[in-house]
Motif scaffolding. Structure first.
Motif, PDB file in Angstrom:
ATOM      1  N   LEU A  43       0.829  -1.207   0.000  1.00  0.00           N
ATOM      2  CA  LEU A  43       0.000   0.000   0.000  1.00  0.00           C
ATOM      3  C   LEU A  43       0.870   1.267   0.000  1.00  0.00           C
ATOM      4  O   LEU A  43       0.681   2.165  -0.813  1.00  0.00           O
ATOM      5  N   VAL A  44       1.837   1.325   0.903  1.00  0.00           N
ATOM      6  CA  VAL A  44       2.698   2.493   0.994  1.00  0.00           C
ATOM      7  C   VAL A  44       3.524   2.660  -0.277  1.00  0.00           C
ATOM      8  O   VAL A  44       3.720   3.769  -0.769  1.00  0.00           O
ATOM      9  N   ARG A  45       4.018   1.527  -0.847  1.00  0.00           N
ATOM     10  CA  ARG A  45       4.814   1.611  -2.075  1.00  0.00           C
ATOM     11  C   ARG A  45       3.979   2.144  -3.229  1.00  0.00           C
ATOM     12  O   ARG A  45       4.433   2.976  -4.003  1.00  0.00           O
ATOM     13  N   TRP A  46       2.729   1.658  -3.351  1.00  0.00           N
ATOM     14  CA  TRP A  46       1.844   2.158  -4.426  1.00  0.00           C
ATOM     15  C   TRP A  46       1.550   3.635  -4.220  1.00  0.00           C
ATOM     16  O   TRP A  46       1.563   4.430  -5.155  1.00  0.00           O
ATOM     17  N   PHE A  47       1.288   4.019  -2.971  1.00  0.00           N
ATOM     18  CA  PHE A  47       0.966   5.415  -2.666  1.00  0.00           C
ATOM     19  C   PHE A  47       2.143   6.339  -3.010  1.00  0.00           C
ATOM     20  O   PHE A  47       1.985   7.404  -3.589  1.00  0.00           O
ATOM     21  N   ALA A  48       3.367   5.914  -2.651  1.00  0.00           N
ATOM     22  CA  ALA A  48       4.557   6.710  -2.946  1.00  0.00           C
ATOM     23  C   ALA A  48       4.753   6.856  -4.450  1.00  0.00           C
ATOM     24  O   ALA A  48       5.111   7.923  -4.947  1.00  0.00           O
ATOM     25  N   ARG A  49       4.500   5.756  -5.204  1.00  0.00           N
ATOM     26  CA  ARG A  49       4.628   5.827  -6.656  1.00  0.00           C
ATOM     27  C   ARG A  49       3.644   6.836  -7.237  1.00  0.00           C
ATOM     28  O   ARG A  49       3.978   7.620  -8.113  1.00  0.00           O
ATOM     29  N   ASP A  50       2.429   6.850  -6.722  1.00  0.00           N
ATOM     30  CA  ASP A  50       1.411   7.769  -7.218  1.00  0.00           C
ATOM     31  C   ASP A  50       1.800   9.223  -6.933  1.00  0.00           C
ATOM     32  O   ASP A  50       1.637  10.091  -7.771  1.00  0.00           O
ATOM     33  N   ILE A  51       2.349   9.484  -5.724  1.00  0.00           N
ATOM     34  CA  ILE A  51       2.790  10.838  -5.376  1.00  0.00           C
ATOM     35  C   ILE A  51       3.914  11.270  -6.305  1.00  0.00           C
ATOM     36  O   ILE A  51       3.944  12.392  -6.793  1.00  0.00           O
ATOM     37  N   ASN A  52       4.879  10.348  -6.582  1.00  0.00           N
ATOM     38  CA  ASN A  52       5.986  10.690  -7.459  1.00  0.00           C
ATOM     39  C   ASN A  52       5.503  11.044  -8.852  1.00  0.00           C
ATOM     40  O   ASN A  52       5.997  11.978  -9.484  1.00  0.00           O
ATOM     41  N   GLU A  53       4.542  10.272  -9.370  1.00  0.00           N
ATOM     42  CA  GLU A  53       4.004  10.546 -10.698  1.00  0.00           C
ATOM     43  C   GLU A  53       3.321  11.911 -10.740  1.00  0.00           C
ATOM     44  O   GLU A  53       3.506  12.691 -11.679  1.00  0.00           O
ATOM     45  N   ASP A  54       2.552  12.229  -9.706  1.00  0.00           N
ATOM     46  CA  ASP A  54       1.871  13.522  -9.656  1.00  0.00           C
ATOM     47  C   ASP A  54       2.874  14.658  -9.542  1.00  0.00           C
ATOM     48  O   ASP A  54       2.729  15.697 -10.187  1.00  0.00           O
ATOM     49  N   ASP A 146      14.932   4.604 -13.726  1.00  0.00           N
ATOM     50  CA  ASP A 146      14.748   3.745 -12.548  1.00  0.00           C
ATOM     51  C   ASP A 146      15.984   2.908 -12.268  1.00  0.00           C
ATOM     52  O   ASP A 146      16.280   2.570 -11.112  1.00  0.00           O
ATOM     53  N   ASP A 147      16.734   2.538 -13.323  1.00  0.00           N
ATOM     54  CA  ASP A 147      17.928   1.721 -13.142  1.00  0.00           C
ATOM     55  C   ASP A 147      19.136   2.572 -12.769  1.00  0.00           C
ATOM     56  O   ASP A 147      20.036   2.102 -12.052  1.00  0.00           O
ATOM     57  N   LEU A 148      19.170   3.808 -13.242  1.00  0.00           N
ATOM     58  CA  LEU A 148      20.339   4.659 -13.036  1.00  0.00           C
ATOM     59  C   LEU A 148      20.326   5.400 -11.707  1.00  0.00           C
ATOM     60  O   LEU A 148      21.390   5.672 -11.135  1.00  0.00           O
ATOM     61  N   SER A 151      15.906   6.272  -5.343  1.00  0.00           N
ATOM     62  CA  SER A 151      14.766   7.136  -4.997  1.00  0.00           C
ATOM     63  C   SER A 151      15.248   8.466  -4.442  1.00  0.00           C
ATOM     64  O   SER A 151      14.691   9.524  -4.751  1.00  0.00           O
ATOM     65  N   GLU A 152      16.311   8.415  -3.622  1.00  0.00           N
ATOM     66  CA  GLU A 152      16.840   9.659  -3.046  1.00  0.00           C
ATOM     67  C   GLU A 152      17.414  10.570  -4.131  1.00  0.00           C
ATOM     68  O   GLU A 152      17.229  11.791  -4.102  1.00  0.00           O
ATOM     69  N   GLU A 153      18.099   9.986  -5.116  1.00  0.00           N
ATOM     70  CA  GLU A 153      18.687  10.780  -6.200  1.00  0.00           C
ATOM     71  C   GLU A 153      17.597  11.398  -7.071  1.00  0.00           C
ATOM     72  O   GLU A 153      17.715  12.557  -7.490  1.00  0.00           O
ATOM     73  N   LYS A 154      16.554  10.624  -7.324  1.00  0.00           N
ATOM     74  CA  LYS A 154      15.448  11.176  -8.117  1.00  0.00           C
ATOM     75  C   LYS A 154      14.743  12.294  -7.364  1.00  0.00           C
ATOM     76  O   LYS A 154      14.312  13.288  -7.960  1.00  0.00           O
ATOM     77  N   GLU A 155      14.625  12.170  -6.052  1.00  0.00           N
ATOM     78  CA  GLU A 155      14.010  13.214  -5.244  1.00  0.00           C
ATOM     79  C   GLU A 155      14.848  14.505  -5.299  1.00  0.00           C
ATOM     80  O   GLU A 155      14.317  15.608  -5.397  1.00  0.00           O
TER      81      GLU A 155
END
Length: 448
Positions: A43-54, A146-148, A151-155
């Motif tokens: 649930l938390v992983r799906w929610f985080a993915r949705d926030i990132n997309e938004d 996603d491979d390069l 999550s912290e670097e993308k943030e």
């Protein structure tokens, strides 16, 4: 939709982000679609993915908006800034350029070098922000992101993109406002004269507050402030303050809208009964012509002038305090008056006062859209009831309201601390609209 058996983790997330029951993230986990036994991790992983997309979608939209504004501003900016700056600097490097006989040209070229240097730095800053944003975009939206990147670097990349977009948008919008300052005298330094009106001691204290407000705002906007003259009040504050605003972009154009009466309503600290009191201060704004040839052709008949002399007062030695060195010149048809007391010589003060009066008359003529000085109507600022351009109400409620545009704020402390930008920007947009409407009416009038 009624959520009977909503997952407890989802309830916490809903409450934290104030999500409505029919949002996509909520309905995705309704009992009618999923089992109640969804793992907390999923649930938390799906929610985080949705926030990132938004977040990605929103920041991408903001950056595109900033790029559109960047392109528009680049077209509006002079195309040959570097060339103009180089020519001015070459002229200034000539030893003969600094001769006393060339003083007017010295001041003009020095002012232009400052303006074009600031514009050149601004264009370089825009280009750097654009490059930073495009680099972050390319990395965030690459196929193998996603491979390069973790999550912290993308943030971190997302934060850099958002910061570049914000700075590019904010400065781009400010530049759009500056483009409205295209009047013939808008790029000149300006002189602001604050005078106490009705209200006695309360009025002189109000002048001190306005002085502080304008000094802080000028500093925020990158201008420099010089106090040329001040007359202390009998108890506190000042009867009058004369300040010069220079440096930065378009000093006169930015501050000219402050001209008028400013009304204050508050519980007076100088009233024994702590009663509410209304007081006024006048603000007059006039350009200072760096190139004096701008008003060299202006002729004012002697019969239209009233010239008086007086002691300068204040610090300055025995000569200043005992000799009538200060000069006041009043233009009788318009009521405009200027005073000069900064020099020890009465003749020099008279010459300076006449130049200031001519500069002010030219600015008023432009403002009133008249062709000749003789056509100017009365323009003296009356610091009294019914003449105010802005109300500052501190009691019984807190509100600052501009009477011309209707702009208002309840954050009075921030405004008095120098946060005038939004109010002045609204006035610039309002006057630009007025000028457009006037331009549309002129052909119709001439055709009648």
């Amino acid at each position: 939709m009624r959520l009977v058996h909503t997952h407890p983790v989802l309830l916490v997330l809903m409450n934290f982000l104030r999500l409505p029951p029919n949002s996509r993230m909520v309905t995705a986990f309704c009992p009618s679609r999923y089992s109640q036994h969804i793992s907390r991790h999923r649930l938390v992983r799906w929610f985080a993915r949705d926030i990132n997309e938004d977040s990605l979608s929103e920041v991408k939209r903001q950056f595109q908006q900033a790029l559109d504004l960047y392109e528009a501003n680049l077209k509006a900016a002079p195309p040959n800034v570097a060339t103009i700056l180089s020519e001015l600097e070459t002229e200034a490097s000539d030893p003969e350029f600094w001769d006393s006989s060339n003083q007017a040209r010295n001041s003009y070229v020095t002012s232009k070098i400052s303006q074009y240097s600031q514009l050149s730095s601004r264009l370089e800053e825009w280009e750097a922000l654009k490059g930073d944003g495009e680099a972050a975009m390319e990395m965030l939206f690459s196929e193998d992101a996603d491979d390069l990147f973790s999550s912290e670097e993308k943030e971190t990349l997302l934060e850099e993109l958002a910061e570049a977009s914000k700075k590019l948008l904010e400065d781009g919008e400010r530049y759009q406002l500056e483009l409205m300052l295209s009047g013939p005298y808008d790029d000149q330094p300006c002189r602001i004269l604050l005078t106490a009106g009705a209200g006695g001691t309360e009025a002189t204290d109000w002048v001190a507050d306005l002085r502080r407000m304008y000094e802080r705002h000028a500093s925020r906007m990158g201008f420099t402030v010089t106090i040329e003259d001040e007359q202390p009040g009998e108890v506190v504050g000042f009867k009058s303050v004369e300040m010069v605003i220079d440096g930065g972009q378009n000093p006169f154009g930015w501050f000219k809208g402050e001209k008028g009466a400013h009304r204050l309503v508050r519980l007076s600290p100088f009233n024994a009964n702590n009663k509410r009191q209304t007081t006024f201060a006048g603000v007059d704004v006039a350009p200072i012509f760096v190139d004096e040839s701008a008003f060299s052709d202006v002729e004012i008949p002697d019969k239209d002038l009233e010239i008086t002399t007086m002691r300068s007062g204040g610090a300055g030695g025995q000569n200043v305090n005992k000799v009538n060195s200060a000069v006041r010149i009043k233009h009788l048809p318009s009521g405009l008056a200027v005073k000069c007391s900064q020099e020890r010589s009465q003749a020099v003060n008279k010459d300076l006062a006449m130049k200031r009066l001519k500069a002010q008359l030219l600015a008023v003529a432009k403002e009133q859209r008249v062709a000749e000085i003789e056509e100017i109507r009365g323009d003296r600022v009356e610091a009294a009831w019914g003449q105010q351009i802005r109300n500052y109400v501190l009691h019984p409620y807190k509100m600052i309201k501009d009477q011309r545009t209707g702009w208002e704020t309840s954050n009075v402390q921030s405004f008095l601390d120098g946060d005038l930008e939004e109010c002045i920007a609204e006035l610039l947009r309002y006057r630009a609209k007025e000028d457009q409407e006037a331009a549309l009416q002129e052909p119709a009038s001439s055709g009648k």
